[in-house]
Design an enzyme around this catalytic site. Structure first.
Site, PDB file in Angstrom:
ATOM      1  N   THR A 124       0.836  -1.217   0.000  1.00  0.00           N
ATOM      2  CA  THR A 124       0.000   0.000   0.000  1.00  0.00           C
ATOM      3  C   THR A 124       0.862   1.254   0.000  1.00  0.00           C
ATOM      4  O   THR A 124       1.981   1.247   0.530  1.00  0.00           O
ATOM      5  CB  THR A 124      -0.900   0.001   1.265  1.00  0.00           C
ATOM      6  OG1 THR A 124      -1.479   1.285   1.409  1.00  0.00           O
ATOM      7  CG2 THR A 124      -0.127  -0.301   2.537  1.00  0.00           C
ATOM      8  N   ASP A 125       0.308   2.337  -0.540  1.00  0.00           N
ATOM      9  CA  ASP A 125       1.022   3.619  -0.476  1.00  0.00           C
ATOM     10  C   ASP A 125       1.076   4.161   0.953  1.00  0.00           C
ATOM     11  O   ASP A 125       1.823   5.093   1.236  1.00  0.00           O
ATOM     12  CB  ASP A 125       0.387   4.658  -1.421  1.00  0.00           C
ATOM     13  CG  ASP A 125      -1.065   4.981  -1.098  1.00  0.00           C
ATOM     14  OD1 ASP A 125      -1.639   4.372  -0.173  1.00  0.00           O
ATOM     15  OD2 ASP A 125      -1.631   5.865  -1.786  1.00  0.00           O
ATOM     16  N   GLU A 126       0.274   3.548   1.857  1.00  0.00           N
ATOM     17  CA  GLU A 126       0.270   4.045   3.243  1.00  0.00           C
ATOM     18  C   GLU A 126       1.613   3.814   3.932  1.00  0.00           C
ATOM     19  O   GLU A 126       1.877   4.400   4.983  1.00  0.00           O
ATOM     20  CB  GLU A 126      -0.886   3.417   4.032  1.00  0.00           C
ATOM     21  CG  GLU A 126      -2.224   3.789   3.415  1.00  0.00           C
ATOM     22  CD  GLU A 126      -3.444   3.448   4.261  1.00  0.00           C
ATOM     23  OE1 GLU A 126      -3.345   3.445   5.496  1.00  0.00           O
ATOM     24  OE2 GLU A 126      -4.500   3.193   3.656  1.00  0.00           O
ATOM     25  N   TYR A 152      -1.800  -0.372  11.106  1.00  0.00           N
ATOM     26  CA  TYR A 152      -1.986  -1.063   9.811  1.00  0.00           C
ATOM     27  C   TYR A 152      -0.795  -0.800   8.895  1.00  0.00           C
ATOM     28  O   TYR A 152      -0.155  -1.728   8.399  1.00  0.00           O
ATOM     29  CB  TYR A 152      -3.291  -0.599   9.141  1.00  0.00           C
ATOM     30  CG  TYR A 152      -3.349  -0.913   7.667  1.00  0.00           C
ATOM     31  CD1 TYR A 152      -3.458  -2.237   7.219  1.00  0.00           C
ATOM     32  CD2 TYR A 152      -3.281   0.099   6.695  1.00  0.00           C
ATOM     33  CE1 TYR A 152      -3.492  -2.530   5.852  1.00  0.00           C
ATOM     34  CE2 TYR A 152      -3.315  -0.191   5.341  1.00  0.00           C
ATOM     35  CZ  TYR A 152      -3.423  -1.504   4.923  1.00  0.00           C
ATOM     36  OH  TYR A 152      -3.454  -1.795   3.580  1.00  0.00           O
ATOM     37  N   LYS A 156       2.215  -3.288   7.311  1.00  0.00           N
ATOM     38  CA  LYS A 156       2.453  -3.487   5.871  1.00  0.00           C
ATOM     39  C   LYS A 156       3.900  -3.111   5.511  1.00  0.00           C
ATOM     40  O   LYS A 156       4.537  -3.772   4.692  1.00  0.00           O
ATOM     41  CB  LYS A 156       1.482  -2.641   5.047  1.00  0.00           C
ATOM     42  CG  LYS A 156       0.024  -3.059   5.147  1.00  0.00           C
ATOM     43  CD  LYS A 156      -0.271  -4.445   4.587  1.00  0.00           C
ATOM     44  CE  LYS A 156      -0.185  -4.521   3.085  1.00  0.00           C
ATOM     45  NZ  LYS A 156      -0.576  -5.863   2.578  1.00  0.00           N
TER      46      LYS A 156
HETATM   47  P1  NAD Z   1      -9.924  -7.185   2.516  1.00  0.00           P
HETATM   48  O1  NAD Z   1      -9.913  -6.896   3.966  1.00  0.00           O
HETATM   49  O2  NAD Z   1     -11.162  -6.907   1.713  1.00  0.00           O
HETATM   50  O3  NAD Z   1      -9.569  -8.728   2.281  1.00  0.00           O
HETATM   51  C1  NAD Z   1      -8.581  -9.413   2.982  1.00  0.00           C
HETATM   52  C2  NAD Z   1      -8.801 -10.902   2.796  1.00  0.00           C
HETATM   53  O4  NAD Z   1      -7.758 -11.590   3.494  1.00  0.00           O
HETATM   54  C3  NAD Z   1     -10.138 -11.411   3.384  1.00  0.00           C
HETATM   55  O5  NAD Z   1     -10.778 -12.249   2.450  1.00  0.00           O
HETATM   56  C4  NAD Z   1      -9.704 -12.181   4.624  1.00  0.00           C
HETATM   57  O6  NAD Z   1     -10.584 -13.263   4.937  1.00  0.00           O
HETATM   58  C5  NAD Z   1      -8.329 -12.670   4.212  1.00  0.00           C
HETATM   59  N1  NAD Z   1      -7.466 -12.970   5.375  1.00  0.00           N
HETATM   60  C6  NAD Z   1      -7.285 -12.210   6.481  1.00  0.00           C
HETATM   61  N2  NAD Z   1      -6.428 -12.821   7.329  1.00  0.00           N
HETATM   62  C7  NAD Z   1      -6.041 -13.968   6.702  1.00  0.00           C
HETATM   63  C8  NAD Z   1      -5.140 -15.007   7.073  1.00  0.00           C
HETATM   64  N3  NAD Z   1      -4.472 -14.987   8.236  1.00  0.00           N
HETATM   65  N4  NAD Z   1      -4.964 -16.041   6.199  1.00  0.00           N
HETATM   66  C9  NAD Z   1      -5.645 -16.087   5.027  1.00  0.00           C
HETATM   67  N5  NAD Z   1      -6.518 -15.134   4.653  1.00  0.00           N
HETATM   68  C10 NAD Z   1      -6.702 -14.073   5.482  1.00  0.00           C
HETATM   69  O7  NAD Z   1      -8.680  -6.404   1.911  1.00  0.00           O
HETATM   70  P2  NAD Z   1      -8.476  -5.725   0.488  1.00  0.00           P
HETATM   71  O8  NAD Z   1      -8.990  -4.341   0.536  1.00  0.00           O
HETATM   72  O9  NAD Z   1      -8.935  -6.642  -0.565  1.00  0.00           O
HETATM   73  O10 NAD Z   1      -6.888  -5.622   0.453  1.00  0.00           O
HETATM   74  C11 NAD Z   1      -6.103  -6.672  -0.098  1.00  0.00           C
HETATM   75  C12 NAD Z   1      -4.653  -6.293   0.014  1.00  0.00           C
HETATM   76  O11 NAD Z   1      -4.399  -5.060  -0.657  1.00  0.00           O
HETATM   77  C13 NAD Z   1      -4.191  -6.111   1.464  1.00  0.00           C
HETATM   78  O12 NAD Z   1      -2.909  -6.673   1.585  1.00  0.00           O
HETATM   79  C14 NAD Z   1      -4.153  -4.601   1.639  1.00  0.00           C
HETATM   80  O13 NAD Z   1      -3.173  -4.243   2.576  1.00  0.00           O
HETATM   81  C15 NAD Z   1      -3.774  -4.141   0.235  1.00  0.00           C
HETATM   82  N6  NAD Z   1      -4.248  -2.792  -0.120  1.00  0.00           N
HETATM   83  C16 NAD Z   1      -5.571  -2.487  -0.093  1.00  0.00           C
HETATM   84  C17 NAD Z   1      -5.984  -1.214  -0.480  1.00  0.00           C
HETATM   85  C18 NAD Z   1      -7.439  -0.833  -0.543  1.00  0.00           C
HETATM   86  O14 NAD Z   1      -7.749   0.300  -0.924  1.00  0.00           O
HETATM   87  N7  NAD Z   1      -8.371  -1.704  -0.223  1.00  0.00           N
HETATM   88  C19 NAD Z   1      -5.055  -0.254  -0.863  1.00  0.00           C
HETATM   89  C20 NAD Z   1      -3.712  -0.605  -0.851  1.00  0.00           C
HETATM   90  C21 NAD Z   1      -3.331  -1.882  -0.495  1.00  0.00           C
HETATM   91  P1  TYD Z   2     -10.770   4.129   4.325  1.00  0.00           P
HETATM   92  O1  TYD Z   2     -11.743   3.673   3.281  1.00  0.00           O
HETATM   93  O2  TYD Z   2     -10.859   3.553   5.702  1.00  0.00           O
HETATM   94  O3  TYD Z   2      -9.310   3.941   3.714  1.00  0.00           O
HETATM   95  P2  TYD Z   2      -7.861   4.484   4.274  1.00  0.00           P
HETATM   96  O4  TYD Z   2      -8.017   4.937   5.668  1.00  0.00           O
HETATM   97  O5  TYD Z   2      -7.027   3.248   4.175  1.00  0.00           O
HETATM   98  O6  TYD Z   2      -7.466   5.579   3.340  1.00  0.00           O
HETATM   99  O7  TYD Z   2     -10.914   5.697   4.483  1.00  0.00           O
HETATM  100  C1  TYD Z   2     -10.746   6.570   3.382  1.00  0.00           C
HETATM  101  C2  TYD Z   2     -10.841   7.981   3.896  1.00  0.00           C
HETATM  102  O8  TYD Z   2     -12.185   8.215   4.342  1.00  0.00           O
HETATM  103  C3  TYD Z   2      -9.971   8.251   5.111  1.00  0.00           C
HETATM  104  O9  TYD Z   2      -9.459   9.581   5.022  1.00  0.00           O
HETATM  105  C4  TYD Z   2     -10.908   8.128   6.293  1.00  0.00           C
HETATM  106  C5  TYD Z   2     -12.224   8.597   5.725  1.00  0.00           C
HETATM  107  N1  TYD Z   2     -13.431   7.976   6.308  1.00  0.00           N
HETATM  108  C6  TYD Z   2     -14.481   8.792   6.763  1.00  0.00           C
HETATM  109  O10 TYD Z   2     -14.427  10.032   6.718  1.00  0.00           O
HETATM  110  N2  TYD Z   2     -15.592   8.174   7.295  1.00  0.00           N
HETATM  111  C7  TYD Z   2     -15.690   6.818   7.378  1.00  0.00           C
HETATM  112  O11 TYD Z   2     -16.713   6.308   7.899  1.00  0.00           O
HETATM  113  C8  TYD Z   2     -14.615   5.997   6.878  1.00  0.00           C
HETATM  114  C9  TYD Z   2     -14.688   4.501   6.950  1.00  0.00           C
HETATM  115  C10 TYD Z   2     -13.514   6.636   6.345  1.00  0.00           C
END
Ligand code: NAD
Ligand code: TYD
Length: 339
Positions: A124-126, A152, A156
Site C-alpha cells: 500500500t502507499d500508506e 496497519y 504493511k
Molecule cells: P480485505 O480486507 O477486503 O480482504 C482481505 C482478505 O484476506 C479477506 O478475504 C480475509 O478473509 C483474508 N485474510 C485475512 N487474514 C487472513 C489469514 N491470516 N490467512 C488467510 N486469509 C486471510 O482487503 P483488500 O482491501 O482486498 O486488500 C487486499 C490487500 O491489498 C491487502 O494486503 C491490503 O493491505 C492491500 N491494499 C488495499 C488497499 C485498498 O484500498 N483496499 C489499498 C492498498 C493496499
Molecule cells: P478508508 O476507506 O478507511 O481507507 P484508508 O483509511 O485506508 O485511506 O478511508 C478513506 C478515507 O475516508 C480516510 O481519510 C478516512 C475517511 N473515512 C471517513 O471520513 N468516514 C468513514 O466512515 C470511513 C470509513 C472513512
C-alpha cells in the site's frame, strides 16, 4: 502457471481471482483465504464452477498448513493479498495486524523460498506516510522513505521489508506493488465509498471524519488487477512498483459525488470525531510502472465511481447480506454513539 492467490475472498483479491480465472483459462488459480469477517465466498460465485479455479480455507500464518499446501500443489507463483486491511480496526487491535500481515507474510516467504516460487506482495502507499495538503506537486515515488502512521501501515511496511530482505539475502524472486486507495465492485462496506453508498441508499447519516478535507488518490480495482498481472509477468525482480492513476479527491468531494449520483441530500452528511493519527493526503507517482511496463488505467474517477455506484445498485443482496451479519454489531460499536 499454477498461481496461489491469498486473500482471494476479500475485495481486491476477489476481483483479481475473477480477472485471472477469466483471462488465463490455461492457468490454475488456487484461492487460499481464512474467511475472516472480510472474506466472503459470495464474491467468488461467478467463478466457482470454472475448471481452473479452486478454493482452500486456511491461515497464511499457519506454518505447517502452508508448508503442506506448497508441497502438495507445487505452485509457480504466489500473490499475497491476505491481510487485515482496515486502519480503524488496527487502532482498536494492533496485534492481529502483526500476526497476519507480518508473520503471515514471513511464513509465505519461507514456503516460497523452500519450493522456489515467484513471490508478489500486494502492499500500500500508506507505507510512505502522508503528504501535506498545501504542496499539491508532491507525490510518493518508490524512493520515498517509509514513514508510517497507523498500526496497519506499520505492519504493511514491516512485511515489505521482509519481502525485500528475502530477495537480497536468499535471492528469492520477489516484486512489490504499492497502490493507492482502491474502489469498485465487492468492496466491504466498512470502507469509505461502499459505506457511503449503502448508507445513502438507506437514508442514513454519513459519518465524515474531521472536516472531510483529507485527500485520497482513487484507483479502480480492475486497473489495479491489471497492474499486478503485468508486474507478476514482466516486472523486474527485486523491484517495487507504485500503482495509481492521479485521481485525487477530498473525502467530502467523494461523499458529495455519491449523494448527487443517488439524488440524496447533503444534509445526510454528519461530521464525526476525527480518526487518531489521520493521514492527510496520499498521492502516487506511477511513472515507473507506466514507462517500464506500459501500464495505463482504463478508468478515471468519474467513470469509475459511476460504474461502482451502478454495481452497488445492481447487487444489493451482496452488501445487504454483509450488513445484516456480524458486521452490523461492529458498526454499532464503532459509530453507535457518534451518529
Ligand atoms: P480485505 O480486507 O477486503 O480482504 C482481505 C482478505 O484476506 C479477506 O478475504 C480475509 O478473509 C483474508 N485474510 C485475512 N487474514 C487472513 C489469514 N491470516 N490467512 C488467510 N486469509 C486471510 O482487503 P483488500 O482491501 O482486498 O486488500 C487486499 C490487500 O491489498 C491487502 O494486503 C491490503 O493491505 C492491500 N491494499 C488495499 C488497499 C485498498 O484500498 N483496499 C489499498 C492498498 C493496499
Ligand atoms: P478508508 O476507506 O478507511 O481507507 P484508508 O483509511 O485506508 O485511506 O478511508 C478513506 C478515507 O475516508 C480516510 O481519510 C478516512 C475517511 N473515512 C471517513 O471520513 N468516514 C468513514 O466512515 C470511513 C470509513 C472513512
Amino acid at each position: 502457471m499454477k498461481i496461489l492467490v491469498t486473500g482471494g475472498a476479500g475485495f481486491i483479491g476477489g476481483n483479481f481471482v475473477h480477472y485471472m480465472v477469466n483471462k488465463y483459462p490455461e492457468d490454475q488459480i488456487v484461492n487460499l483465504d481464512l474467511l475472516t469477517y472480510a472474506g466472503n465466498l459470495e464474491t467468488l460465485k461467478p467463478v466457482e464452477h470454472k475448471p481452473n479455479y479452486k478454493f482452500v480455507k486456511g491461515d497464511i500464518a499457519d506454518r505447517d498448513f502452508i508448508m503442506d499446501l506448497f508441497e502438495k500443489e507445487q505452485f509457480d507463483a504466489v500473490v499475497n493479498f491476505a491481510a487485515e486491511s482496515h486502519v480503524d480496526r488496527s487502532i482498536e487491535n494492533p496485534s492481529i495486524f502483526v500476526q497476519t500481515n507480518v508473520e503471515g507474510t514471513v511464513v509465505l516467504l519461507d514456503a516460497a523460498k523452500k519450493y522456489n516460487v515467484r513471490y508478489h506482495q500486494v502492499s500500500t502507499d500508506e507505507v510512505y506516510g502522508d503528504l501535506p495538503l498545501d504542496q499539491p506537486d508532491l507525490f510518493f515515488t518508490e524512493e520515498t522513505p517509509l514513514h508510517t502512521s497507523s498500526p496497519y501501515s506499520s505492519s504493511k511496511a514491516s512485511a515489505d521489508l521482509f519481502v525485500l530482505s528475502y530477495f537480497r539475502t536468499f535471492g528469492l524472486p520477489v516484486t512489490i506493488s504499492r497502490c493507492s486507495n482502491n474502489y469498485g465492485p465487492y468492496h466491504f462496506p466498512e470502507k469509505l465509498i461502499p459505506l457511503m453508498i449503502s448508507r445513502a441508499l438507506a437514508d442514513e447519516e454519513l459519518p465524515v471524519y474531521g472536516k472531510g478535507e483529507n485527500v485520497r488518490d482513487w484507483l479502480h480495482v480492475e486497473d489495479h488487477c491489471q497492474a499486478i498481472d503485468l508486474i507478476l509477468r514482466k516486472g523486474r525482480i527485486g523491484e517495487v512498483y507504485n500503482v495509481g492513476g492521479h485521481n485525487e479527491r477530498t473525502n467530502l468531494e467523494v461523499v458529495k459525488t455519491i449523494l448527487k449520483a443517488l439524488d440524496k441530500p447533503e444534509s445526510l452528511i454528519k461530521y464525526v470525531t476525527d480518526r487518531p493519527g489521520h493521514d492527510m493526503r496520499y498521492a502516487i507517482d506511477p511513472t515507473k510502472l507506466e514507462t517500464e511496463l506500459g501500464w495505463k488505467p482504463t478508468y478515471n474517477f468519474d467513470t469509475g465511481i459511476a460504474q461502482t455506484i451502478q454495481w452497488y445498485l445492481d447487487n444489493e443482496d451482496w452488501w445487504k447480506n454483509i450488513l445484516s451479519g456480524e458486521y452490523a454489531n461492529y458498526f454499532e460499536d464503532m459509530y453507535g454513539e457518534r451518529l
